[in-house]
Design an enzyme around this catalytic site. Structure first.
Site: not given
Length: 102
Positions: A31, A34
Site C-alpha cells: 500500500c 500506508c
C-alpha cells in the site's frame, strides 16, 4: 515509544486490556499511501508516550481487519478503555492526526 506489531496473540493484552489509549495503524506492505503515513505515525509515537501505538498488517491478520470493518487502508483506529472510539481513513497530515489523538 516503540510501535508494537499487533496480531491475534497479543491483541487482547496490548489493546483491549491497555490502560492507556491505543492507536492502531491498519496497513499492508503493498500500500503506497500506508508507506506515506508510516513516518508520520512513527513521529507521533515518539512525541506521545502516553499513547500506545500498534501496527496491524491486514494481509497477515485479516481477522482483526474484518472484526473492525476495515475496508480501506491506511486506517487508524483509536481505542480508549479497550473500545474503538474514533477512526481515520487515508493519509492525513501530522497536524490532522494530532487533532485526531485529542
Amino acid at each position: 515509544m516503540a510501535i508494537t506489531t499487533i496480531n491475534q496473540e497479543n491483541f487482547e493484552t496490548k489493546v483491549t486490556q491497555s490502560s492507556a489509549p491505543v492507536l492502531l495503524d491498519f496497513w499492508a506492505a503493498w500500500c503506497g499511501p500506508c508507506t506515506m503515513l508510516s513516518p508520520v505515525v512513527e513521529e507521533l509515537a515518539q512525541e506521545h508516550p502516553e499513547i500506545s501505538f500498534g501496527k496491524v498488517n491486514v494481509d497477515e491478520v485479516p481477522e482483526l481487519a474484518q472484526r473492525y470493518q476495515i475496508s480501506a487502508i491506511p486506517t487508524l483506529l483509536l481505542f480508549k478503555d479497550g473500545q474503538p472510539v474514533d477512526m481515520s481513513v487515508g493519509v492525513k497530515s501530522k497536524a490532522e492526526l494530532e487533532n485526531f489523538l485529542k
